[in-house]
Scaffold this active site. Structure first.
Site: not given
Length: 334
Positions: A51, A122, A252, A254, A87, A226, A217
């Site tokens: 990430d 994702n 995934h 952070h 990102y 999440h 991930h």
């Protein structure tokens, strides 16, 4: 008589063609295998980061700086990226300047000029997913390796099984909101997921590596924003447990975290603190399983031999936040 022999010949040809196509399909279905030698003493050192891709912002450059220092100290062999490499919406194509601005120009330390083994997250699927898989990026920066699902073998010391986890999550298909996902070569989804799981199960069963490490991930178990990924708990986790996998590495969420299993040796290690972090929402977790949680930026290191594994989590100042080790006998008792 001649016509009968001709018919038999045609049938034999058709059978041979069918058999060849079947073998070809099976060969194509197998996970791509890469070889990466361990050190001459049989040891291996890696860094794990996830990430991260924000053009150096949100402390990405600070994390990269410390990765360079620790990477030199440990004489790392390669870097594992747990996804969400760029990102907010992946790359627009192979010529997207974000590749250089978020990768090449950020991870500049001499110790980080090693192979980077990447998976897609994702956010990567929200752009041109095929761009990250393209060999053109390796021409731009020879450290870059990114495939959907594949194996990295390190001379039987450890095998790393990289899994494309994004297509497992239902919400990206049923409720994508205002996002567009690049599902090329993934649809039909049911067939794709079935193939990934079957190939992974086969590869794990056939592995003779001392340590089996699966990289994806998405979280399987996490106390972060999440939380657990139900689809992976139902579909992926049983395969990992049945095949005695030692570690599942993911991003995934952070954060940095270490969760153990109450019913198997499997350890869940999250390294998703490569850039933007500090969500502030931590879910309750069984204290007997939650070994470590840090809601901030940083990365993880692993040192591996035939008999031992050491893990360490570092923050952006190079402080060791958590360390843990595991061992196995050199020879198994039959």
């Amino acid at each position: 008589m001649a016509s009968m022999k001709k018919l038999e010949f045609l049938q034999l040809n058709l059978f041979i063609t069918f058999l060849f196509m079947l073998l070809l399909i099976q060969a194509m279905a197998e996970l791509h295998r890469l070889e990466h030698p361990a050190k001459t003493d049989g040891s291996l050192s890696i860094l794990v980061i996830g990430d991260w891709g924000r053009r150096g912002l949100y402390n990405q450059s600070h994390v990269a700086h410390q990765m360079g220092i620790i990477g030199e100290r440990l004489s790392i062999d390669f870097v594992v990226s747990t996804g969400d490499n760029f990102y907010d919406n992946g790359l627009t194509g192979v010529d997207d300047p974000a590749f250089e601005e978020s990768f090449t120009n950020v991870y500049t330390a001499p110790s980080l000029q090693k192979t980077w083994y990447n998976v897609l997250g994702n956010h990567d699927y929200r752009g041109d997913a095929l761009a990250q898989l393209s060999p053109i990026l390796k021409q731009k920066d020879n450290r870059w390796i990114c495939l959907r699902s594949y194996i990295v073998n390190t001379a039987d010391v450890a095998e790393f099984f990289f899994v494309d986890t994004t297509p497992f999550q239902d919400k990206y298909f049923t409720n994508p909101k205002d996002h567009t996902y690049d599902w090329r070569n993934v649809l039909p989804r049911k067939d794709y997921l079935s193939s990934v799981l079957e190939d992974l199960d086969t590869a794990l069963r056939e592995s003779s590596a001392k340590w089996k490490i699966v990289v994806g991930h998405h979280t399987i178990k996490s106390a972060g924003h999440h939380g657990n990924t139900e689809e992976l708990e139902l579909q992926l986790l049983p395969i990992l447990q049945a095949n005695n996998v030692d570690f599942y590495l993911n991003g995934h969420d952070h954060c940095l975290e270490h969760i153990s299993s109450s019913d198997s040796p499997l350890q869940f290690l999250t390294s998703g603190g490569g850039s933007k972090s500090w969500r502030g929402d931590v879910n309750w977790w069984n204290p007997n399983e939650m070994k470590f949680y840090y809601d901030g930026q940083g990365f993880m290191a692993m040192q591996i031999t035939q008999t031992e594994v050491w893990i360490q989590f570092f923050d952006i100042f190079g402080n060791v936040l958590h360390k843990w080790s595991a061992s196995k006998p050199l020879f198994s008792i039959m």
